[in-house]
Design a protein around this motif. Structure first.
Motif, mmCIF file in Angstrom:
data_model
loop_
_atom_site.group_PDB
_atom_site.id
_atom_site.type_symbol
_atom_site.label_atom_id
_atom_site.label_comp_id
_atom_site.label_asym_id
_atom_site.label_seq_id
_atom_site.Cartn_x
_atom_site.Cartn_y
_atom_site.Cartn_z
ATOM 1 N N ARG A 136 0.862 -1.189 0.000
ATOM 2 C CA ARG A 136 0.000 0.000 0.000
ATOM 3 C C ARG A 136 0.890 1.228 0.000
ATOM 4 O O ARG A 136 1.994 1.194 0.522
ATOM 5 N N ALA A 182 -1.313 9.416 10.989
ATOM 6 C CA ALA A 182 -1.653 8.693 9.758
ATOM 7 C C ALA A 182 -1.690 9.683 8.600
ATOM 8 O O ALA A 182 -2.144 10.818 8.769
ATOM 9 N N ASP A 183 -1.214 9.251 7.445
ATOM 10 C CA ASP A 183 -1.312 10.106 6.274
ATOM 11 C C ASP A 183 -2.776 10.507 6.058
ATOM 12 O O ASP A 183 -3.688 9.715 6.323
ATOM 13 N N GLY A 209 -5.699 3.508 8.127
ATOM 14 C CA GLY A 209 -4.860 3.838 9.270
ATOM 15 C C GLY A 209 -5.568 4.733 10.265
ATOM 16 O O GLY A 209 -5.478 4.541 11.482
ATOM 17 N N GLN A 210 -6.303 5.717 9.757
ATOM 18 C CA GLN A 210 -7.071 6.593 10.636
ATOM 19 C C GLN A 210 -8.158 5.815 11.367
ATOM 20 O O GLN A 210 -8.386 6.019 12.562
ATOM 21 N N ASP A 268 -4.457 10.645 3.479
ATOM 22 C CA ASP A 268 -5.138 9.751 2.534
ATOM 23 C C ASP A 268 -5.267 8.314 3.048
ATOM 24 O O ASP A 268 -5.897 7.493 2.389
ATOM 25 N N ASP A 269 -4.703 8.022 4.191
ATOM 26 C CA ASP A 269 -4.715 6.660 4.737
ATOM 27 C C ASP A 269 -5.946 6.460 5.620
ATOM 28 O O ASP A 269 -5.886 6.514 6.847
ATOM 29 N N TRP A 298 1.272 -1.980 11.547
ATOM 30 C CA TRP A 298 1.391 -2.483 10.181
ATOM 31 C C TRP A 298 0.850 -3.905 10.198
ATOM 32 O O TRP A 298 1.196 -4.709 11.079
ATOM 33 N N PHE A 333 0.915 3.628 1.886
ATOM 34 C CA PHE A 333 1.169 4.128 3.234
ATOM 35 C C PHE A 333 2.079 3.210 4.034
ATOM 36 O O PHE A 333 2.487 3.545 5.136
ATOM 37 N N ASP A 334 2.352 2.016 3.531
ATOM 38 C CA ASP A 334 3.191 1.067 4.247
ATOM 39 C C ASP A 334 4.606 1.591 4.347
ATOM 40 O O ASP A 334 5.189 2.039 3.356
#
Length: 161
Positions: free
Chosen positions: A20, A115-116, A122-123, A118-119, A80, A22-23
């Motif tokens: 991904r 968290a990014d 993650g959020q 766009d992630d 992760w 964001f990884d």
């Protein structure tokens, strides 16, 4: 219910991947398990309900981040997950377990997660763990050749009472 435990050498080949955007996990096997110092930084392996390696949670302390004294520092947590462990609530449960561990065994008053912007997954994991969205730090993270906005989430000890 997830479990957290110190990493073992045989976990390391399973803790790979950056499929991904964001990884930020390792793209090659590590040669030794990560550290596990609650007062500084560390990493723990996440086990799923069946006891299989699902991923890892990590933390690092930001000393003096919000002030000039050590009491102003706080741990920043991250998760992760292996691709086959995603989308089942494992990330949120793992972060929640890590936050509880940090609050129980350290003097942390505040725990953060970043968290990014766009992630979305993650959020969601941070929010499922009880961290509250506090705002956006614009252009705060350099990754993959560009500055990215980061959503700041946090929980303070008094949120748990």
């Amino acid at each position: 219910m997830v479990q957290l435990r110190p990493q073992r050498p045989d976990d390391l080949p399973l803790l790979l991947g950056a499929d991904r955007p964001f990884d930020v996990g390792p793209s090659a096997p590590r040669t030794a398990p990560g550290p596990c110092d609650l007062e500084a930084a560390g990493v723990l392996t996440v086990l799923d309900d069946a006891g299989a390696v699902a991923g890892e949670v990590s933390w690092r302390w930001h000393e003096h981040r919000w002030g000039a004294t050590g009491g102003s520092g706080c741990p920043v947590v991250a998760v992760w997950l292996r691709p086959d462990a995603r989308g089942r609530g494992t990330g949120g449960a793992a972060v929640e377990s890590l936050v509880e561990l940090l609050l129980l065994h350290t003097t942390a008053h505040r725990v953060e997660g970043h968290a990014d912007a766009d992630d979305v997954a993650g959020q969601r994991a941070l929010e499922a763990a009880g961290l509250v969205r506090e705002g956006v730090a614009r252009g705060a993270r350099w990754r993959r050749g560009a500055h990215r906005d980061v959503v700041l989430h946090a929980l303070v000890r008094t949120d748990r009472t």
